[in-house]
Scaffold this motif. Structure first.
Motif, PDB file in Angstrom:
ATOM      1  N   UNK A   1      47.814  38.223  34.312  1.00  0.00           N
ATOM      2  CA  UNK A   1      46.565  38.418  35.051  1.00  0.00           C
ATOM      3  C   UNK A   1      46.639  37.700  36.390  1.00  0.00           C
ATOM      4  N   UNK A   2      45.902  38.235  37.364  1.00  0.00           N
ATOM      5  CA  UNK A   2      45.825  37.663  38.707  1.00  0.00           C
ATOM      6  C   UNK A   2      44.390  37.209  38.946  1.00  0.00           C
ATOM      7  N   UNK A   3      44.243  35.963  39.390  1.00  0.00           N
ATOM      8  CA  UNK A   3      42.927  35.380  39.647  1.00  0.00           C
ATOM      9  C   UNK A   3      42.707  35.249  41.147  1.00  0.00           C
ATOM     10  N   UNK A   4      41.473  35.487  41.582  1.00  0.00           N
ATOM     11  CA  UNK A   4      41.096  35.388  42.997  1.00  0.00           C
ATOM     12  C   UNK A   4      39.832  34.548  43.104  1.00  0.00           C
ATOM     13  N   UNK A   5      39.744  33.809  44.208  1.00  0.00           N
ATOM     14  CA  UNK A   5      38.606  32.938  44.469  1.00  0.00           C
ATOM     15  C   UNK A   5      38.038  33.275  45.843  1.00  0.00           C
ATOM     16  N   UNK A   6      36.723  33.562  45.883  1.00  0.00           N
ATOM     17  CA  UNK A   6      36.067  33.935  47.129  1.00  0.00           C
ATOM     18  C   UNK A   6      34.828  33.071  47.331  1.00  0.00           C
ATOM     19  N   UNK A   7      34.516  32.783  48.589  1.00  0.00           N
ATOM     20  CA  UNK A   7      33.300  32.089  48.983  1.00  0.00           C
ATOM     21  C   UNK A   7      32.664  32.876  50.119  1.00  0.00           C
ATOM     22  N   UNK A   8      31.457  33.350  49.871  1.00  0.00           N
ATOM     23  CA  UNK A   8      30.726  34.133  50.867  1.00  0.00           C
ATOM     24  C   UNK A   8      31.558  35.307  51.388  1.00  0.00           C
TER      25      UNK A   8
END
Length: 692
Positions: free
Chosen positions: A414-421
């Motif tokens: 699995x690939x995880x992504x982190x976003x802010x606004x």
């Protein structure tokens, strides 16, 4: 003429007969609670004897004794009375029950809720400790299906199937009215957790349904509800008025009104402050009265907080010597302690922020949103937070997310992504066991007043649940200096002074509304508030972070916008005029100022007060702004390179050293050159004078 004795006797018998005939059966009945028996006919007296011609020869005739009355008959009255109809008993008016409706806009879903085969959660808050409380769900659905088929909605309430209903044929609308069983209300811990799922035949079809905005939960209060303070605080309608007594109010009452207004606003309510009560609740179509406007009364009473019934509706009353302490209690973690109908005291003053250690992290689970496991191939978590939610003096520095997902039997990762606004901060690949940690710093300038963190785990197939672990945190650091609107909430979190113009030392309720409107966007609800009246035409002297709603700026400040130099004209960096403030009305100017090292905000009204919208102004950029009835009309940063310049055409021209700088430099250069020439020429003249 002497009347014979027998004539008198005959006349007496006739009167007796008339009296007995005129007597009503009701007068002869027994006065008892049970139905009276049927009255028997009364026996008439015998006819009178024939009259004699000579009164002397007449013998006195003794009248026969009257027949005894029946055993059930009452003694006859001496004279007949006209019958009077007894008044019919009037039933006491039945008090209509109150109905409190919780709609989707109150839950933060103004556009409704879309769902499909994956279930969507919907949470309705419920008051606790109300005997006889009823609840009814009114749900309106709209179907969106690209292909024909059969579709149904399944509704689960707190892990129990409440209803399963199919859409009608040839219709994309479905309306359900469901009664929530009382036993379910009793076992629900302050929350009605609904799960909405769309079931399609054939399965797997890309159909969706939307829960429309007209859906709501109707709470049916008993006729005379016994409400506790905390229960009423949770139950107040979305439109709520904070009521103060007409005329002058004390600073403590003003602080309590602002504090309870902030606490109610944090729960999504629209709050206004005034002195006119809302009146009777309107009647609904189903016989209930719609409780659409709540009331919080500040001032009367010796209890810190109590519940009263006024105008047919429950009212929360904050009183005592310090009503703001009770407001602080209702907006704290100790809110559930106020279970009674009246409480004494309130929340004590918080500890000194300087003596409290600044937390280094904030758990992502404490933010607004759900971190529950998800079983889809694309698992995502959206968590919202505001800079008002941060501890005093802190600022986001980094985001750390711990993830775990069920391993893929096929060996995929699995690939995880982190976003802010909506800005990608980083990605990472989970291990073969489905574990991973994703950490990324927060770039400068990315944090806004309202923020959203998104964590996404993408897998090739739904092989099991994926979860955002409890170790996921928002790492905090020191907050930047409060030189713009965005940096004010961390500065205000430890406490703020509210400076208000008070002619003659008197405050009134209505002048607090613009302050509450601005405070809602910048001040944390739990921040301590102190209201300080200011005498007009005197500069206020703040001793800490402040918000001033005064005619003149606080002492020791240098505002960019001044209102003591005549007309104000705004232009862009190229000198082109943008706005002439002299023609504006119903506008407020707000500016970030600093007084004796204390950051603050200055509110200055221009003309009449604008019609304040329901949402607070979004002040997240710049240090100067103009507010109108729509919110922020214009905002800019006055330093270091302002895009908006301020000019005062009507101001008297003053001496400007910058304008005379070329002339001053030229004069000084010529004077210096003359001194140098004089210094070189003077020794030569002295030597020539000494030569013979």
């Amino acid at each position: 003429m002497r009347v014979p004795h027998h004539v008198i006797q005959d006349a007496g018998r006739g009167l007796l007969i008339l009296a007995l005939v005129a007597t009503t059966p009701a007068a002869l009945a027994q006065p008892r609670g049970r139905p009276a028996p049927a009255a028997e006919p009364l026996p008439l007296p015998p006819p009178a004897a024939p009259s004699a011609t000579a009164p002397a020869a007449a013998e006195p005739v003794e009248p026969p004794p009257p027949s005894p009355p029946p055993p059930s008959a009452a003694p006859a009255p001496p004279a007949a009375a006209p019958p009077v109809a007894a008044p019919r008993p009037v039933a006491a008016p039945r008090q209509a029950r109150l109905q409190r409706r919780i709609g989707l806009p109150e839950l933060g879903l103004p556009a409704g809720l879309a769902f499909g085969a994956p279930a969507r959660d919907l949470m309705f808050p419920l008051p606790r400790g109300i005997a006889g409380l009823g609840a009814r769900l009114v749900l309106e659905f709209e179907l969106s299906a690209p292909f024909p088929g059969r579709h149904a909605v399944r509704i689960t309430a707190n892990d129990r199937v409440l209803e399963s209903r199919a859409f009608p044929d040839a219709s994309d609308r479905l309306t359900l009215e469901l009664e929530v069983p009382p036993e379910d209300l009793a076992r629900m811990e302050g929350l009605l957790h609904l799960q909405l799922r769309l079931v399609s035949d054939p399965p797997g079809e890309s159909a969706t349904a939307t829960l429309r905005t007209g859906s709501h939960l109707a709470l049916l209060l008993p006729p005379a509800p016994e409400l506790g303070v905390a229960a009423l605080f949770r139950l107040l309608p979305r439109q709520t008025q904070v009521l103060l007594r007409p005329g002058p109010i004390s600073p403590a009452e003003a602080a309590a009104a602002l504090r309870i207004g902030l606490a109610l606003s944090r729960t999504g309510r629209h709050v206004s402050i005034g002195s006119n009560p809302p009146g009777q609740p309107p009647a609904g179509a189903d016989g209930f009265r719609i409780w659409d406007t709540g009331a919080v009364l500040v001032g009367p009473g010796v209890e810190a907080a109590s519940v009263r019934i006024m105008e047919g509706q429950p009212v929360l009353v904050l009183g005592g010597a310090e009503p703001d302490r009770a407001a602080g209690l209702l907006d704290s973690a100790w809110q559930d302690a106020a279970i009674g109908g009246a409480i004494q005291g309130g929340l004590s003053a918080p500890a000194d922020p300087a003596a409290t250690a600044r937390p280094a992290t904030l758990a992502l689970a404490a933010l607004r949103g759900s971190t529950a496991p998800q079983a889809q191939a694309r698992a995502s978590w959206s968590l919202d937070f505001s800079t008002r939610d941060l501890p005093p003096g802190t600022w986001p520095e980094a985001i750390e997310a711990e993830l775990r997902a069920a391993p893929d039997p096929a060996g995929g990762r699995a690939v995880a992504s982190l976003l802010l606004n909506q800005t990608l901060l980083g990605t990472a690949t989970l291990s073969a066991e489905g574990q991973g940690r994703l950490a990324a710093p927060v770039p400068q300038g990315l944090v806004a007043l309202e923020n959203r963190i998104e964590v996404v785990v993408q897998r090739s197939a739904a092989t099991g649940p994926a979860q955002l672990q409890p170790g996921s945190v928002l790492r905090l650091g020191a907050a930047p200096p409060a030189r713009d609107f965005l940096a004010l909430p961390p500065a205000f979190a430890a406490g703020v002074q509210v400076l208000v113009d008070a002619p003659g030392g008197a405050l009134v309720a209505e002048q607090l509304n613009p302050l509450l409107w601005v405070l809602r966007g910048l001040v944390p609800p739990a921040a301590p508030l102190t209201v300080l009246p200011v005498v007009p035409e005197s500069a206020a002297q703040p001793t800490g972070p402040f918000i001033a709603a005064t005619l003149d700026p606080p002492a020791g400040t240098a505002p960019v916008l001044r209102f003591d130099a005549g007309r104000v004209v705004l232009s862009n960096s190229a000198g082109r005029p943008l706005l002439d403030l002299s023609g504006l009305e119903r506008v407020m100017a707000v500016q970030v100022l600093e007084s004796e090292g204390h950051p603050g905000l200055w509110l200055r009204r221009m003309g009449a007060l604008p019609l304040l919208p329901a949402a607070p102004p979004l002040l997240d950029r710049g240090d100067v702004a103009l507010l109108d009835g729509q919110g922020v009309a214009l905002a800019w940063n006055s330093a270091p390179s302002p895009v908006v310049r301020v000019a005062y055409p009507d101001a008297a021209p003053g001496f400007s050293l910058r304008a005379w700088r070329p002339w001053i430099v030229g004069v000084l250069w010529i004077a210096g050159f003359a001194l140098v020439v004089y210094a070189f020429a003077r020794p030569r003249r002295t030597a020539e004078a000494k030569t013979p």
